[in-house]
Scaffold this motif. Sequence first.
Motif, short mmCIF file in Angstrom:
data_model
loop_
_atom_site.label_atom_id
_atom_site.label_comp_id
_atom_site.label_asym_id
_atom_site.label_seq_id
_atom_site.Cartn_x
_atom_site.Cartn_y
_atom_site.Cartn_z
N TYR A 33 1.11 -1.21 -0.01
CA TYR A 33 -0.09 -0.01 -0.06
C TYR A 33 0.76 1.23 -0.09
CZ TYR A 33 -3.34 -3.32 1.98
OH TYR A 33 -4.11 -4.43 2.24
N TYR A 35 0.36 5.08 0.97
CA TYR A 35 -0.33 6.35 1.56
C TYR A 35 0.32 7.64 1.79
CZ TYR A 35 -2.88 2.35 4.10
OH TYR A 35 -3.58 1.21 4.13
N GLY A 42 -4.03 12.86 9.04
CA GLY A 42 -4.54 11.28 9.01
C GLY A 42 -3.80 10.57 7.53
N LEU A 43 -4.22 9.40 7.65
CA LEU A 43 -3.47 8.80 6.33
C LEU A 43 -4.61 8.79 4.98
CD1 LEU A 43 -2.26 5.42 8.22
CD2 LEU A 43 -0.87 7.24 7.11
N PHE A 45 -4.88 7.44 1.40
CA PHE A 45 -4.98 5.88 0.65
C PHE A 45 -4.46 6.47 -0.69
CE2 PHE A 45 -5.23 1.95 -0.88
CZ PHE A 45 -5.86 2.01 -1.99
N TYR A 48 -3.12 0.50 -4.02
CA TYR A 48 -2.88 -0.81 -3.23
C TYR A 48 -2.33 -1.88 -4.44
CZ TYR A 48 -4.92 -5.89 -2.10
OH TYR A 48 -5.29 -6.70 -1.98
N GLN A 50 -1.53 -6.06 -5.18
CA GLN A 50 -1.75 -7.36 -4.71
C GLN A 50 -0.67 -8.11 -5.75
OE1 GLN A 50 -3.04 -8.83 -1.98
NE2 GLN A 50 -2.19 -10.57 -2.38
N PRO A 55 -5.43 -3.78 -7.97
CA PRO A 55 -6.91 -3.54 -7.84
C PRO A 55 -7.44 -2.43 -7.53
CG PRO A 55 -5.83 -5.39 -6.46
CD PRO A 55 -4.73 -4.29 -6.62
N GLN A 104 -0.56 -4.50 8.87
CA GLN A 104 0.19 -3.86 8.06
C GLN A 104 1.56 -3.51 8.49
OE1 GLN A 104 -2.39 -0.99 6.37
NE2 GLN A 104 -2.28 -1.63 4.44
N TYR B 32 -12.85 -7.03 10.01
CA TYR B 32 -11.32 -7.18 10.53
C TYR B 32 -10.88 -5.69 11.04
CZ TYR B 32 -11.00 -11.65 8.12
OH TYR B 32 -11.38 -12.92 7.74
N PHE B 34 -8.48 -2.91 13.31
CA PHE B 34 -7.08 -2.70 13.68
C PHE B 34 -6.77 -1.39 14.43
CE2 PHE B 34 -5.52 -6.10 10.89
CZ PHE B 34 -6.53 -6.20 9.85
N TYR B 36 -3.48 1.17 15.26
CA TYR B 36 -2.08 1.52 15.03
C TYR B 36 -1.76 2.68 15.75
CZ TYR B 36 -1.93 -1.55 11.10
OH TYR B 36 -1.94 -2.79 10.28
N PHE B 46 1.88 -1.04 14.69
CA PHE B 46 0.74 -2.07 14.78
C PHE B 46 0.54 -2.36 16.16
CE2 PHE B 46 -2.50 -5.47 14.14
CZ PHE B 46 -1.97 -6.44 15.10
N LYS B 49 -5.43 -6.50 16.94
CA LYS B 49 -6.28 -6.60 15.73
C LYS B 49 -7.47 -7.46 16.30
CE LYS B 49 -4.12 -10.81 14.19
NZ LYS B 49 -3.19 -11.06 12.99
N PHE B 90 -4.58 5.73 15.20
CA PHE B 90 -5.31 5.43 13.84
C PHE B 90 -6.16 3.99 14.15
CE2 PHE B 90 -4.31 8.68 11.33
CZ PHE B 90 -2.98 8.79 11.70
N ARG B 94 -10.53 -3.46 7.36
CA ARG B 94 -10.22 -4.35 6.01
C ARG B 94 -11.51 -4.19 5.40
NH1 ARG B 94 -11.42 -9.67 5.06
NH2 ARG B 94 -10.36 -10.43 3.21
N LEU B 97 -12.53 -5.45 -1.78
CA LEU B 97 -12.75 -4.65 -3.02
C LEU B 97 -13.83 -5.22 -4.16
CD1 LEU B 97 -8.92 -4.35 -3.83
CD2 LEU B 97 -10.42 -2.55 -2.95
N ALA B 103 -9.46 -9.78 -2.93
CA ALA B 103 -8.86 -8.81 -2.79
C ALA B 103 -9.36 -7.88 -1.68
CB ALA B 103 -8.28 -8.06 -4.07
N SER B 104 -8.71 -7.17 -0.82
CA SER B 104 -9.06 -6.35 0.06
C SER B 104 -8.12 -5.22 0.24
CB SER B 104 -9.65 -6.95 1.29
OG SER B 104 -8.47 -7.75 1.86
N LYS B 105 -8.56 -4.29 0.78
CA LYS B 105 -7.68 -3.21 1.16
C LYS B 105 -7.74 -2.55 2.59
CE LYS B 105 -10.22 1.00 -0.40
NZ LYS B 105 -10.07 1.85 -1.53
N ILE B 106 -7.06 -2.10 3.39
CA ILE B 106 -7.17 -1.59 4.63
C ILE B 106 -7.41 -0.16 4.63
CG2 ILE B 106 -6.18 -1.32 7.03
CD1 ILE B 106 -6.70 -4.07 5.89
N PHE B 108 -8.12 3.75 6.74
CA PHE B 108 -7.76 4.17 8.20
C PHE B 108 -8.82 5.17 8.59
CE2 PHE B 108 -3.66 2.17 9.43
CZ PHE B 108 -3.40 1.73 8.46
N GLY B 109 -8.93 5.45 9.81
CA GLY B 109 -9.90 6.66 10.25
C GLY B 109 -8.70 7.98 10.31
N SER B 110 -9.38 8.85 10.79
CA SER B 110 -8.57 10.04 10.92
C SER B 110 -7.75 10.47 11.70
CB SER B 110 -9.82 11.45 10.49
OG SER B 110 -10.50 11.54 11.93
#
Lengths: 115, 118
Positions: A33, A35, A42-43, A45, A48, A50, A55, A104, B32, B34, B36, B46, B49, B90, B94, B97, B103-106, B108-110
């Motif tokens: 990833y 960012y 904040g982060l 995005f 990404y 794979q 994707p 991550q 899922y 998490f 951080y 990390f 989780k 943070f 997950r 997509l 496939a998936s991505k993570i 984040f909150g602000s």
Amino acid sequence: GAGVSQSPSNKVTEKGKDVELRCDPISGHTALYWYRQSLGQGLEFLIYFQGNSAPDKSGLPSDRFSAERTGGSVSTLTIQRTQQEDSAVYLCATGGRSQGSYEQYFGPGTRLTVT
Amino acid sequence: AQSVAQPEDQVNVAEGNPLTVKCTYSVSGNPYLFWYVQYPNRGLQFLLKYITGDNLVKGSYGFEAEFNKSQTSFHLKKPSALVSDSALYFCAVRVNLPGYSSASKIIFGSGTRLSIRP
């Protein structure tokens, strides 16, 4: 083992120049990833991967931004014709579904300053 | 839309008191989740989780988080705060997509800035 590494750690460039940022993932990690983090914020995005495919490119701010990944390993993020608003810390993170988990691991980041 | 929210920009707690940093999520399927932490001038690390199993998960540095499905929350907690806990936290989730079976991505909150006063 070695963690995620990024280079350069700092980059100062003039407005209009192109820059290339590099990410070396943890060996075996399939997901990668990118960012962006503005100072104390904040982060955001960006993209990404794979394996070698991307994707999700939905976070790239403009067509000046592109990224690639080769051999399922190293990734480069390229910013063309940099603008001052591109100044930020660019973070790379990797993870592996094969690891049985989804957390991550982040690199230290590249601090980009566009003057 | 799938998302994660941290409603507090800043949380201030006295050392020795319990702390809570809030997180709520909106995802399809089983989440899922998490947490951080980012210490000043250091990279993101990390903390913990939740994938499945016990709703209370324990992580690094004495932190724990409680998954609450009915409230779609995953608040971060610590029984007794330390000044060294001051950092940016943070929450992340997950998300799958669309169009991809695996496939998936993570996302984040602000972020929430935690400040522990001596």
